[in-house]
Design a protein around this motif. Structure first.
Motif, short mmCIF file in Angstrom:
data_model
loop_
_atom_site.label_atom_id
_atom_site.label_comp_id
_atom_site.label_asym_id
_atom_site.label_seq_id
_atom_site.Cartn_x
_atom_site.Cartn_y
_atom_site.Cartn_z
N ILE A 252 0.95 -1.16 -0.09
CA ILE A 252 0.08 0.09 -0.14
C ILE A 252 0.71 1.27 -0.10
CG2 ILE A 252 -1.76 1.20 1.39
CD1 ILE A 252 -2.78 -1.34 2.24
N GLN A 253 1.94 1.29 0.87
CA GLN A 253 2.88 2.35 0.94
C GLN A 253 3.44 2.45 -0.66
OE1 GLN A 253 5.19 1.19 4.17
NE2 GLN A 253 4.07 2.38 5.61
N GLU A 254 3.84 1.80 -1.19
CA GLU A 254 4.31 1.85 -2.51
C GLU A 254 3.35 2.43 -3.36
OE1 GLU A 254 7.31 1.42 -5.55
OE2 GLU A 254 7.39 1.52 -3.23
N SER A 255 1.98 1.85 -3.47
CA SER A 255 1.06 2.42 -4.10
C SER A 255 0.82 3.85 -3.94
CB SER A 255 -0.28 1.63 -4.02
OG SER A 255 -0.25 0.36 -4.32
N ILE A 256 0.88 4.31 -2.73
CA ILE A 256 0.41 5.66 -2.19
C ILE A 256 1.92 6.67 -2.91
CG2 ILE A 256 0.71 7.42 -0.44
CD1 ILE A 256 -0.89 5.24 1.07
N ARG A 257 3.20 5.85 -2.75
CA ARG A 257 4.34 6.57 -3.33
C ARG A 257 4.11 6.83 -4.89
NH1 ARG A 257 9.16 5.70 -5.77
NH2 ARG A 257 8.41 3.56 -6.14
N LEU A 258 3.76 5.87 -5.37
CA LEU A 258 3.53 6.05 -6.92
C LEU A 258 2.42 6.95 -7.54
CD1 LEU A 258 3.92 2.07 -8.05
CD2 LEU A 258 5.58 4.05 -8.30
N LEU A 259 1.29 6.82 -6.55
CA LEU A 259 0.04 7.96 -6.71
C LEU A 259 0.76 9.48 -6.70
CD1 LEU A 259 -3.00 5.93 -5.20
CD2 LEU A 259 -2.33 6.33 -7.63
N GLU A 260 1.53 9.53 -5.63
CA GLU A 260 2.05 10.81 -5.09
C GLU A 260 2.96 11.34 -6.21
OE1 GLU A 260 3.75 10.47 -1.52
OE2 GLU A 260 1.97 10.59 -0.21
N LEU A 261 3.51 10.47 -6.87
CA LEU A 261 4.46 11.01 -8.03
C LEU A 261 3.58 11.21 -9.29
CD1 LEU A 261 7.17 8.23 -7.97
CD2 LEU A 261 7.51 10.44 -7.24
N LYS A 262 2.34 10.85 -9.38
CA LYS A 262 1.58 11.22 -10.53
C LYS A 262 0.74 12.33 -10.22
CE LYS A 262 0.52 6.47 -11.91
NZ LYS A 262 -0.55 5.45 -12.05
N ILE A 263 0.84 12.89 -9.02
CA ILE A 263 -0.03 13.95 -8.56
C ILE A 263 0.41 15.39 -9.44
CG2 ILE A 263 -0.58 15.98 -6.87
CD1 ILE A 263 -0.95 13.45 -5.04
N PRO A 264 1.79 15.58 -9.66
CA PRO A 264 2.31 16.98 -10.38
C PRO A 264 1.89 16.72 -11.85
CG PRO A 264 3.94 16.16 -8.71
CD PRO A 264 2.70 15.12 -8.63
N MET A 265 1.98 15.46 -12.37
CA MET A 265 1.48 15.26 -13.89
C MET A 265 0.17 15.60 -14.01
SD MET A 265 3.82 11.78 -14.34
CE MET A 265 3.22 11.78 -16.18
N LEU A 266 -0.76 15.20 -13.04
CA LEU A 266 -2.02 15.40 -13.24
C LEU A 266 -2.44 16.92 -13.27
CD1 LEU A 266 -3.67 12.67 -11.00
CD2 LEU A 266 -3.51 12.61 -13.56
#
Length: 309
Positions: A252-266
């Motif tokens: 889950i923590q890894e998924s959160i990290r990846l999602l946080e990386l996508k926020i600037p792109m969004l």
């Protein structure tokens, strides 16, 4: 003459399988097959008693290996064992007959002696001990050269001749002591090894004891490590559910990290969309502005024309 002689044979000697005969001993002493120097054990090849206990002048020539001396009680069998012990430096108290060496001199004689010939690799060594009736000690000679008691002891010890070993010399007076020794099998075994074993056997025995002790230590250490391993495995099994939860949390923590990386792109994508919308709204306004500027220019031209009129 007082000398003891063997009885004359009544019939020719028969050679019996498995039994040593005089001819065998003579052949062996006369140049038969000898053991190699590496395995050679010194042995007594000749004993001569002069005015010693019951013997006036008697000689016995043993061979290597086992020798049997058979005879009725009182025939002087034990005297030969006494001669070996006294001749090689044992004390009368150890032998168990009297307190002084001179007590072994034959009755009605002033002096006596024992000669022991020991066969060692390369030569024969003859030790002679001269005794005086009623006196302590005695003179030692080795191959005719005067020697001290200490030198004789050193020679005897250096050739692994242990007079105190009951497996070497078992006198009637020592049977009780041997019975005590027989009650201690490990101790009896060491005495037996020293008496009949090859050179170095006691050292090998000690090494085996040390190796056995080391083996026991290793086995105990191995068992302790096995118990520790079993305990750790049990701990691991009891922690499997917790480990699974931790693995899920890590995922889950890894998924959160990846999602946080996508926020600037969004966010960039949203800004681009907004920019496109603003650009779409700006184009009609620019067209209206251009039309207004054209009307203004036309009106200014008309106004200027009116003023000129």
């Amino acid at each position: 003459s007082g000398k003891r002689k063997a009885a004359e044979p009544q019939e020719p000697k028969k050679r019996v399988r498995g039994v040593r005969n005089d001819e065998d001993d003579d052949a062996e002493r006369g140049g038969g097959i000898q053991p190699s120097a590496g395995n050679f054990r010194p042995y007594i090849s000749k004993i001569r008693c002069i005015n010693f206990l019951v013997y006036e002048d008697a000689t016995l020539e043993p061979g290597p290996g086992l020798n049997l001396l058979v005879g009725p009680n009182g025939s002087g069998k034990t005297t030969w064992a006494d001669a070996i012990l006294i001749g090689l430096g044992a004390s009368p108290k150890f032998v168990g007959r009297g307190d002084v060496e001179g007590s072994f001199v034959r009755r009605d004689q002033q002096t006596g002696s024992v000669e022991i010939t020991i066969r060692i690799p390369g030569s024969d060594v003859t030790i002679r001990r001269e005794l005086t009736s009623g006196q302590r000690g005695g003179l030692f000679f080795m191959n005719g050269v005067r020697k001290t008691n200490r030198e004789i002891d050193q020679f005897v010890t250096s050739h692994s001749i242990v007079l105190e070993n009951l497996c070497n010399f078992l006198l009637q007076e020592k049977v009780k002591d041997f019975g005590t020794l027989a009650g201690e099998p490990p101790k009896l075994l060491r005495h037996l090894e020293a008496a009949v074993g090859p050179p170095g056997m006691l050292d090998d025995h000690d090494n085996l004891i040390a190796l056995a002790a080391r083996k026991n230590d290793c086995e105990r250490e191995h068992r302790a490590k096995q118990e520790q391993l079993a305990h750790l495995k049990a701990q691991r099994d009891s922690m499997q559910e917790e480990i699974a939860r931790l693995d899920q949390l890590v995922a889950i923590q890894e998924s959160i990290r990846l999602l946080e990386l996508k926020i600037p792109m969004l966010k960039v994508r949203e800004l681009k969309t907004e920019l496109a919308e603003v650009a779409g709204e700006l184009r009609p306004a620019e067209e209206q502005l251009q039309a207004a500027e054209a009307d203004t220019h036309r009106l200014r031209g008309a106004h200027a024309a009116l003023r000129d009129e």
